[in-house]
Motif scaffolding. Structure first.
Motif, PDB file in Angstrom:
ATOM      1  N   GLN A  90      -7.310   2.879 -12.082  1.00 48.54           N
ATOM      2  CA  GLN A  90      -8.634   2.357 -11.716  1.00 48.54           C
ATOM      3  C   GLN A  90      -8.609   1.602 -10.391  1.00 48.54           C
ATOM      4  O   GLN A  90      -9.592   1.590  -9.649  1.00 48.54           O
ATOM      5  N   GLN A  91      -7.477   0.989 -10.076  1.00 49.79           N
ATOM      6  CA  GLN A  91      -7.398   0.227  -8.825  1.00 49.79           C
ATOM      7  C   GLN A  91      -7.533   1.132  -7.602  1.00 49.79           C
ATOM      8  O   GLN A  91      -7.871   0.658  -6.507  1.00 49.79           O
ATOM      9  N   MET A  92      -7.303   2.437  -7.787  1.00 50.51           N
ATOM     10  CA  MET A  92      -7.419   3.370  -6.671  1.00 50.51           C
ATOM     11  C   MET A  92      -8.864   3.606  -6.249  1.00 50.51           C
ATOM     12  O   MET A  92      -9.125   4.265  -5.239  1.00 50.51           O
ATOM     13  N   ARG A  93      -9.810   3.069  -7.003  1.00 48.51           N
ATOM     14  CA  ARG A  93     -11.209   3.137  -6.574  1.00 48.51           C
ATOM     15  C   ARG A  93     -11.406   2.363  -5.261  1.00 48.51           C
ATOM     16  O   ARG A  93     -12.326   2.658  -4.499  1.00 48.51           O
ATOM     17  N   LEU A  94     -10.584   1.364  -5.032  1.00 54.36           N
ATOM     18  CA  LEU A  94     -10.732   0.488  -3.867  1.00 54.36           C
ATOM     19  C   LEU A  94      -9.972   1.063  -2.678  1.00 54.36           C
ATOM     20  O   LEU A  94      -8.757   1.306  -2.755  1.00 54.36           O
ATOM     21  N   ARG A  95     -10.669   1.253  -1.587  1.00 57.21           N
ATOM     22  CA  ARG A  95     -10.036   1.858  -0.415  1.00 57.21           C
ATOM     23  C   ARG A  95      -8.805   1.085   0.058  1.00 57.21           C
ATOM     24  O   ARG A  95      -7.775   1.710   0.375  1.00 57.21           O
ATOM     25  N   PRO A  96      -8.830  -0.251   0.150  1.00 57.74           N
ATOM     26  CA  PRO A  96      -7.626  -0.953   0.618  1.00 57.74           C
ATOM     27  C   PRO A  96      -6.394  -0.653  -0.242  1.00 57.74           C
ATOM     28  O   PRO A  96      -5.276  -0.600   0.280  1.00 57.74           O
ATOM     29  N   LEU A  97      -6.599  -0.432  -1.536  1.00 60.43           N
ATOM     30  CA  LEU A  97      -5.460  -0.112  -2.395  1.00 60.43           C
ATOM     31  C   LEU A  97      -5.039   1.346  -2.246  1.00 60.43           C
ATOM     32  O   LEU A  97      -3.847   1.661  -2.324  1.00 60.43           O
ATOM     33  N   ARG A  98      -5.999   2.235  -2.032  1.00 63.35           N
ATOM     34  CA  ARG A  98      -5.629   3.632  -1.773  1.00 63.35           C
ATOM     35  C   ARG A  98      -4.803   3.764  -0.502  1.00 63.35           C
ATOM     36  O   ARG A  98      -3.992   4.677  -0.371  1.00 63.35           O
ATOM     37  N   ARG A  99      -5.018   2.851   0.442  1.00 62.70           N
ATOM     38  CA  ARG A  99      -4.342   2.944   1.733  1.00 62.70           C
ATOM     39  C   ARG A  99      -2.981   2.240   1.740  1.00 62.70           C
ATOM     40  O   ARG A  99      -2.336   2.176   2.783  1.00 62.70           O
ATOM     41  N   THR A 100      -2.527   1.744   0.607  1.00 60.72           N
ATOM     42  CA  THR A 100      -1.213   1.101   0.559  1.00 60.72           C
ATOM     43  C   THR A 100      -0.116   2.161   0.509  1.00 60.72           C
ATOM     44  O   THR A 100      -0.348   3.306   0.098  1.00 60.72           O
ATOM     45  N   PRO A 101       1.124   1.794   0.890  1.00 59.57           N
ATOM     46  CA  PRO A 101       2.227   2.763   0.865  1.00 59.57           C
ATOM     47  C   PRO A 101       2.526   3.321  -0.520  1.00 59.57           C
ATOM     48  O   PRO A 101       3.045   4.431  -0.632  1.00 59.57           O
ATOM     49  N   VAL A 102       2.227   2.576  -1.590  1.00 62.85           N
ATOM     50  CA  VAL A 102       2.520   3.088  -2.932  1.00 62.85           C
ATOM     51  C   VAL A 102       1.454   4.064  -3.409  1.00 62.85           C
ATOM     52  O   VAL A 102       1.628   4.708  -4.450  1.00 62.85           O
ATOM     53  N   ALA A 103       0.364   4.207  -2.663  1.00 64.34           N
ATOM     54  CA  ALA A 103      -0.695   5.152  -3.024  1.00 64.34           C
ATOM     55  C   ALA A 103      -0.727   6.269  -1.978  1.00 64.34           C
ATOM     56  O   ALA A 103       0.247   6.984  -1.798  1.00 64.34           O
ATOM     57  N   PHE A 104      -1.844   6.408  -1.270  1.00 65.16           N
ATOM     58  CA  PHE A 104      -1.970   7.494  -0.297  1.00 65.16           C
ATOM     59  C   PHE A 104      -1.760   7.032   1.146  1.00 65.16           C
ATOM     60  O   PHE A 104      -1.856   7.844   2.072  1.00 65.16           O
ATOM     61  N   GLY A 105      -1.469   5.757   1.355  1.00 61.79           N
ATOM     62  CA  GLY A 105      -1.441   5.215   2.707  1.00 61.79           C
ATOM     63  C   GLY A 105      -0.414   5.833   3.624  1.00 61.79           C
ATOM     64  O   GLY A 105      -0.641   5.940   4.832  1.00 61.79           O
ATOM     65  N   ARG A 159      -5.862  10.270   7.996  1.00 53.91           N
ATOM     66  CA  ARG A 159      -7.308  10.461   8.174  1.00 53.91           C
ATOM     67  C   ARG A 159      -8.042  10.926   6.916  1.00 53.91           C
ATOM     68  O   ARG A 159      -9.246  11.098   6.962  1.00 53.91           O
ATOM     69  N   GLY A 160      -7.345  11.148   5.822  1.00 49.79           N
ATOM     70  CA  GLY A 160      -7.965  11.853   4.702  1.00 49.79           C
ATOM     71  C   GLY A 160      -8.443  10.979   3.565  1.00 49.79           C
ATOM     72  O   GLY A 160      -8.388  11.397   2.401  1.00 49.79           O
ATOM     73  N   ASP A 161      -8.962   9.785   3.850  1.00 46.99           N
ATOM     74  CA  ASP A 161      -9.321   8.891   2.748  1.00 46.99           C
ATOM     75  C   ASP A 161     -10.463   9.432   1.895  1.00 46.99           C
ATOM     76  O   ASP A 161     -10.495   9.210   0.686  1.00 46.99           O
ATOM     77  N   ALA A 162     -11.406  10.140   2.494  1.00 46.56           N
ATOM     78  CA  ALA A 162     -12.516  10.699   1.701  1.00 46.56           C
ATOM     79  C   ALA A 162     -11.983  11.678   0.659  1.00 46.56           C
ATOM     80  O   ALA A 162     -12.453  11.706  -0.487  1.00 46.56           O
ATOM     81  N   ALA A 163     -10.999  12.466   1.050  1.00 45.79           N
ATOM     82  CA  ALA A 163     -10.408  13.413   0.097  1.00 45.79           C
ATOM     83  C   ALA A 163      -9.671  12.683  -1.009  1.00 45.79           C
ATOM     84  O   ALA A 163      -9.802  13.030  -2.192  1.00 45.79           O
ATOM     85  N   THR A 164      -8.899  11.651  -0.673  1.00 47.44           N
ATOM     86  CA  THR A 164      -8.137  10.949  -1.709  1.00 47.44           C
ATOM     87  C   THR A 164      -9.062  10.257  -2.701  1.00 47.44           C
ATOM     88  O   THR A 164      -8.760  10.196  -3.900  1.00 47.44           O
ATOM     89  N   ALA A 165     -10.197   9.735  -2.235  1.00 47.79           N
ATOM     90  CA  ALA A 165     -11.166   9.114  -3.145  1.00 47.79           C
ATOM     91  C   ALA A 165     -11.716  10.148  -4.116  1.00 47.79           C
ATOM     92  O   ALA A 165     -11.955   9.847  -5.301  1.00 47.79           O
TER      93      ALA A 165
END
Length: 283
Positions: free
Chosen positions: A154-169, A174-180
């Motif tokens: 659920q924390q991956m809903r937040l863009r700052p957390l998606r962009r961390t090294p342990v997620a998709f960062g 450039r692909g944050d829209a896709a990862t969301a």
């Protein structure tokens, strides 16, 4: 490009298909991704290639798999082979990025009767499986029960957390829209969470790709290795090692990209693939 569905032994698999003439490319994505990884690359290639991109049961798929489905990576590789058989796709160029490249390697050492050549794009290889901090974190999270795994994600809903090294960062610049978009199925659907946990628990076999690498020199068909020079998850030296291992291997390195080259540099990737298919056809 149309979206179709096919019933396979593991369950229903959706796929995108441009149809048309030209070399047939079958494009495979990684864990917690779907076929949309390839959309921009397909747009560049569709004029002179038939592009087929299945959404595999790797955590962002749309249909829950059967309870007895083998969702280990070897099981999913066999599912890809079944997919090729059912669609009667021949002389395929098999393309894989991220864990999709691991699937391609497993198929390369298992015969790959319908495959005329391969393209490995910044992918899991050798001892880098699960790959980097991102992969290890994801596999560790898969030890949780499906409900708790969903809460963790659920924390991956937040863009700052998606962009961390342990997620998709460290996977895409450039692909944050896709990862969301990719995380929605596992957040919203319990059957997809169950499948994802099954896959992640089976991904703990750290020797899988080392064993495959020992057999890669027997693959005698054309092979292109495309790697991001700035990759922080898939070591660039692994791309060079793979190209050197393959008897007909070639290496192309791409700047200004992380692992997910189809998101970060789709035009450059499409150009490399087109040059490869033309040279392979001429050979």
């Amino acid at each position: 490009m149309t979206t179709e569905e096919i019933e396979l032994s593991a369950g229903t698999v959706a796929y995108r298909d441009t149809g048309g003439d030209g070399p047939v490319l079958v494009l495979l994505h990684g864990l917690m991704m779907d076929a949309s990884l390839w959309d921009e690359t397909i747009t560049e290639l569709a004029a002179d290639h038939r592009c087929v991109a299945p959404t595999l049961p790797l955590g962002a798929h749309g249909h829950g798999m059967r309870a007895d489905a083998d969702l280990s990576l070897p099981g999913v590789a066999r599912l890809v082979a079944e997919f090729l058989d059912r669609l009667d796709l021949r002389d395929v160029i098999l393309v894989g990025n991220d864990t999709g490249g691991a699937l391609v390697q497993l198929m390369m050492v298992d015969g790959a009767a319908r495959v005329a050549g391969v393209v490995l794009v910044s992918c899991d290889a050798f001892d880098n499986f699960p790959p980097g901090l991102t992969g290890r974190t994801l596999v560790l999270s898969g030890r949780l029960p499906p409900r708790l795994f969903g809460m963790f994600m659920q924390q991956m809903r937040l863009r700052p957390l998606r962009r961390t090294p342990v997620a998709f960062g460290w996977l895409t610049l450039r692909g944050d829209a896709a990862t969301a978009r990719w995380i929605r199925p596992v957040l919203e659907r319990p059957e997809i969470r169950r499948d994802a946990v099954r896959t992640l628990r089976a991904a703990a076999d750290t020797g899988l790709l080392l064993a495959a690498a020992d057999r890669l020199p027997r693959f005698d068909r054309p092979a292109l290795v495309v790697w991001a020079r700035g990759d922080r998850v898939m070591p660039p030296e692994h791309g060079r090692r793979l190209a050197a291992l393959l008897p007909r291997g070639r290496l192309v390195e791409i700047d200004d990209s992380y692992t997910l080259v189809p998101l970060d540099r789709p035009t450059e990737l499409a150009r490399a693939i087109r040059e490869f298919t033309r040279s392979s056809a001429a050979t």
